[in-house]
Design a protein around this motif. Structure first.
Motif, short mmCIF file in Angstrom:
data_model
loop_
_atom_site.label_atom_id
_atom_site.label_comp_id
_atom_site.label_asym_id
_atom_site.label_seq_id
_atom_site.Cartn_x
_atom_site.Cartn_y
_atom_site.Cartn_z
N LEU A 41 3.93 50.26 37.69
CA LEU A 41 3.70 50.43 36.25
C LEU A 41 4.88 50.01 35.37
N GLY A 42 5.99 49.61 35.99
CA GLY A 42 7.08 49.06 35.19
C GLY A 42 7.95 50.08 34.46
N PHE A 43 7.83 51.37 34.79
CA PHE A 43 8.78 52.34 34.23
C PHE A 43 9.20 53.31 35.34
N GLY A 44 10.19 54.16 35.05
CA GLY A 44 10.67 55.11 36.07
C GLY A 44 11.43 54.43 37.18
N ALA A 45 12.06 53.29 36.85
CA ALA A 45 12.78 52.56 37.90
C ALA A 45 13.98 53.35 38.39
N CYS A 46 14.16 53.41 39.68
CA CYS A 46 15.32 54.05 40.27
C CYS A 46 15.39 53.60 41.72
N ARG A 47 16.46 53.98 42.41
CA ARG A 47 16.54 53.64 43.83
C ARG A 47 16.96 54.87 44.60
N LEU A 48 16.49 54.96 45.82
CA LEU A 48 16.93 56.02 46.72
C LEU A 48 18.14 55.44 47.45
N ALA A 49 19.31 56.04 47.20
CA ALA A 49 20.54 55.44 47.71
C ALA A 49 21.33 56.42 48.55
N LEU A 50 22.08 55.85 49.48
CA LEU A 50 23.01 56.64 50.28
C LEU A 50 24.36 56.58 49.61
N GLU A 100 9.64 52.82 41.48
CA GLU A 100 9.22 52.89 40.08
C GLU A 100 7.92 53.68 40.07
N ALA A 101 7.46 54.02 38.88
CA ALA A 101 6.19 54.75 38.79
C ALA A 101 5.06 53.81 39.21
N VAL A 102 4.09 54.35 39.92
CA VAL A 102 2.94 53.54 40.34
C VAL A 102 1.64 54.29 40.00
N LEU A 103 0.57 53.52 39.85
CA LEU A 103 -0.76 54.11 39.71
C LEU A 103 -1.32 54.23 41.12
N ALA A 104 -1.67 55.47 41.51
CA ALA A 104 -2.16 55.68 42.87
C ALA A 104 -3.57 56.25 42.83
N ALA A 139 -3.35 47.11 29.43
CA ALA A 139 -2.28 47.65 28.58
C ALA A 139 -0.93 47.16 29.09
N LEU A 140 -0.79 47.07 30.42
CA LEU A 140 0.49 46.62 30.98
C LEU A 140 0.72 45.14 30.74
N SER A 141 -0.32 44.33 30.94
CA SER A 141 -0.10 42.89 30.80
C SER A 141 0.04 42.51 29.33
N GLY A 142 -0.50 43.35 28.44
CA GLY A 142 -0.34 43.08 27.02
C GLY A 142 1.08 43.35 26.55
N ALA A 143 1.77 44.27 27.27
CA ALA A 143 3.13 44.61 26.85
C ALA A 143 4.02 43.38 26.96
N GLY A 144 4.61 43.01 25.87
CA GLY A 144 5.51 41.85 25.88
C GLY A 144 4.80 40.53 25.65
#
Ligand code: ATP
Ligand code: ZN
Length: 297
Positions: free
Chosen positions: A97-106, A190-194, A218-223
């Motif tokens: 979904l293109g938001f909530g980006a993060c990484r699981l890191a050591l 990132e956030a996903v639609l499940a 809605a997502l493809s319209g963004a930008g």
């Protein structure tokens, strides 16, 4: 759960990093809501779709048991529960979904004994993601003690509970504030639609598909932008070459000007000034770039 419902339920984080963007996306997809008195539900007013507001960790379970057909959740949560559940049915990802980006890191303490990934062998690693961490350690051929913590993982090394941590990072500011630095990335999230793994008997598949299509729209319209211009017909091929994204442009004639055309092209991003000047050089006039509010592919 085999109830017969004619309303679709979508699970969204009640309060946290994903909440605002999740609800904004559903609104962009055309849903209007009224909040229930207990604030656990948002009732859809213009479509038979209700939002269930829950802790993000509960979302995969709600999908698996069929209490909700759709959910918006971090890939980190979904993957952890999938790995932890072995062969149990799991929720399927429909789309990122293109938001909530993060990484699981050591991450390890600055200036500490662990400097490389190999040094993790035999260490104690604190995390809220034991299944993802165990999978990564296995793939690296490392053995380590996994210390499962549900919160404040970043202070575990200072408390002497662990030698390293495996936690979610976005900017890295929290790590720096705790004198930790990253050693490896385990998962990009990132956030996903499940979607629920169940045969969706109770809720019409059509409704689910309609909502998914609206969310995708809605997502493809963004930008996205609509580029409009007029030009000599002879410049069409050169102009088409220059259009950002090179979607198929619409070309129409101009009444009373047989040698001219009007062109409309959907662009995935905003054309920059240089591209617009280039179009002008090719003979384009009345060049306009408009925002795209909605799009249905
Ligand atoms: P809940 O009360 O719903 O259990 P939580 O504390 O588990 O909330 P949040 O901290 O709001 O959850 O994070 C929700 C999701 O946001 C994470 O699972 C992850 O997918 C995403 N996220 C993005 N950036 C970060 C970050 N820097 N730290 C933690 N999560 C992040
Ligand atoms: Zn949570």
């Amino acid at each position: 759960m085999n109830d017969t419902r004619d309303r679709l339920r979508i699970a969204v984080q009640k309060s946290g990093r994903l909440s605002e963007a999740s609800l904004a996306l559903l609104r962009d997809a055309g849903l209007a809501f009224r909040t229930s008195r207990d604030r656990l539900f948002l009732y859809g007013e213009n479509m038979p779709v209700d939002v269930l507001l829950v802790r993000d960790d509960d979302i995969p379970g709600l999908l698996v048991e069929g209490s909700c057909e759709l959910g918006i959740v971090g890939r980190n949560v979904l993957d952890e529960q999938r790995l932890a559940g072995a062969d149990a049915p799991t929720a399927a990802t429909i789309q990122p979904l293109g938001f909530g980006a993060c990484r699981l890191a050591l991450a390890v303490p600055d200036g500490g004994a662990i400097a490389t990934i190999a040094d993790l062998d035999g260490s104690r690693i604190a995390t809220s993601y034991p299944a993802l961490l165990a999978g990564w350690l296995r793939a690296q051929g490392l053995r380590a003690d996994i210390v499962v913590l549900t919160g404040s993982v970043e202070i575990a090394p200072r408390l002497g509970k662990a030698d390293a941590i495996c936690d979610l990072v976005s900017s890295g500011a929290t790590l720096a504030a705790n004198q930790l630095h990253e050693l490896a990335t385990i998962l990009h999230s990132e956030a996903v639609l499940a979607r629920s793994p169940h045969a969706l008997g109770a809720v019409p598949t059509q409704l689910i598909e309609r909502l998914c299509a609206r969310i995708a729209g809605a997502l493809s319209g963004a930008g996205a932008r609509l580029l409009m211009l007029q030009a000599p017909r002879s410049a069409l091929a050169a102009i088409t070459q220059l259009l950002p994204g090179r979607e198929r442009p619409s070309v129409v004639g101009l009444d009373g000007y047989p040698d001219d055309i009007a062109v409309q092209a959907l662009c995935r991003t905003t054309p920059d000034w240089q591209q617009l000047e280039e179009l002008k050089r090719l003979g384009a006039r009345s060049v306009m770039v408009l925002n795209v509010e909605r799009m249905l592919a």
